[in-house]
Design a protein around this motif. Sequence first.
Motif, mmCIF file in Angstrom:
data_model
loop_
_atom_site.group_PDB
_atom_site.id
_atom_site.type_symbol
_atom_site.label_atom_id
_atom_site.label_comp_id
_atom_site.label_asym_id
_atom_site.label_seq_id
_atom_site.Cartn_x
_atom_site.Cartn_y
_atom_site.Cartn_z
ATOM 1 N N ALA A 217 15.081 -7.645 6.390
ATOM 2 C CA ALA A 217 14.893 -7.052 7.703
ATOM 3 C C ALA A 217 15.466 -7.937 8.781
ATOM 4 N N GLY A 218 16.220 -7.318 9.650
ATOM 5 C CA GLY A 218 16.799 -8.058 10.761
ATOM 6 C C GLY A 218 16.222 -7.543 12.059
ATOM 7 N N ALA A 219 17.005 -7.628 13.098
ATOM 8 C CA ALA A 219 16.522 -7.173 14.406
ATOM 9 C C ALA A 219 16.360 -5.670 14.420
ATOM 10 N N ASP A 220 15.537 -5.205 15.313
ATOM 11 C CA ASP A 220 15.319 -3.766 15.446
ATOM 12 C C ASP A 220 16.509 -3.164 16.183
ATOM 13 N N GLY B 94 5.243 2.626 5.538
ATOM 14 C CA GLY B 94 4.751 1.880 4.393
ATOM 15 C C GLY B 94 5.818 0.855 4.012
ATOM 16 N N THR B 95 5.540 0.042 3.002
ATOM 17 C CA THR B 95 6.473 -1.008 2.613
ATOM 18 C C THR B 95 7.714 -0.418 1.952
ATOM 19 N N LEU B 96 8.881 -0.858 2.397
ATOM 20 C CA LEU B 96 10.146 -0.344 1.892
ATOM 21 C C LEU B 96 11.031 -1.470 1.354
ATOM 22 N N ARG B 97 11.929 -1.087 0.470
ATOM 23 C CA ARG B 97 12.984 -1.976 -0.012
ATOM 24 C C ARG B 97 14.323 -1.254 0.124
ATOM 25 N N GLY C 260 10.054 -4.200 4.385
ATOM 26 C CA GLY C 260 8.707 -4.197 4.951
ATOM 27 C C GLY C 260 8.381 -2.845 5.557
ATOM 28 N N HIS C 261 7.507 -2.814 6.558
ATOM 29 C CA HIS C 261 7.092 -1.572 7.201
ATOM 30 C C HIS C 261 8.030 -1.234 8.363
#
Length: 240
Positions: free
Chosen positions: A28-31, A85-88, A126-127
């Motif tokens: 995960a990086g910046a939004d 929810g948690t993601l990959r 993550g979420h």
Amino acid sequence: MSSRHTTAIAGSLVAASFSAVMILSFPAGADDQGSGSSLGGKVVDKAPAGVKVTTLLPKKISVDNSSKNTAITATVKNEGTKDSGTLRLLVVGFGGLTVTNVQGCSEIPKKDLPPGSNSGFNCAVGHLAAGKSTSYAVDATYDLSKEGKICLPVRTGDGKKTYWQQGPVPFGTTNPSPNAPATPLLLGTDNKPVAPGGDQLPRTGVGSDVLPLGAAGAALIAVGAAGLRWSRRRPLEQQG
């Protein structure tokens, strides 16, 4: 990430792909949802009500004709109204396109890659809250004497479901420019190889709407089943 974890990811991904569409991943990086296209994307497993996961790829990339290096931005987005929810995310390369690094993600060992692919990374997203997105910097090389594709599956944290898969979708050009400093490639375009006689080269995969693994038959089912068993015996740890 352990070999068992990557085996679970690659195996169950292959099983899902054989039945309908293939599923394939970056941290995960910046939004920042950036600008891009969801071309070649499709829903695989139904997400919970209020969750709508998609991915975006740039409409255009550029390959340095000397180094063969290129950069791609991959974005995961939740267009729904509830937390994902948690993601990959998996980022997988095919043919002339080889993924060399995805910032913050774990490389999938060669022996655990889905058949037909040459490289891959597994990322814990993550979420994602409703309306939020995460973008990742993908480093890759592109052999312009071949066709190249990329695949972005988005899976649940435990690897049991794939909410969305973009690709395998091609980047390419119908107007090669080997003498130029760089060659621009367009998303959704089959590459016309630069090398002499390139038109006669075997295609690396099938159309972007069909998985290149479909012909593997029983072998895929066996590999997928093994992956599913690993997933049930030792679920992937949740990463937020």
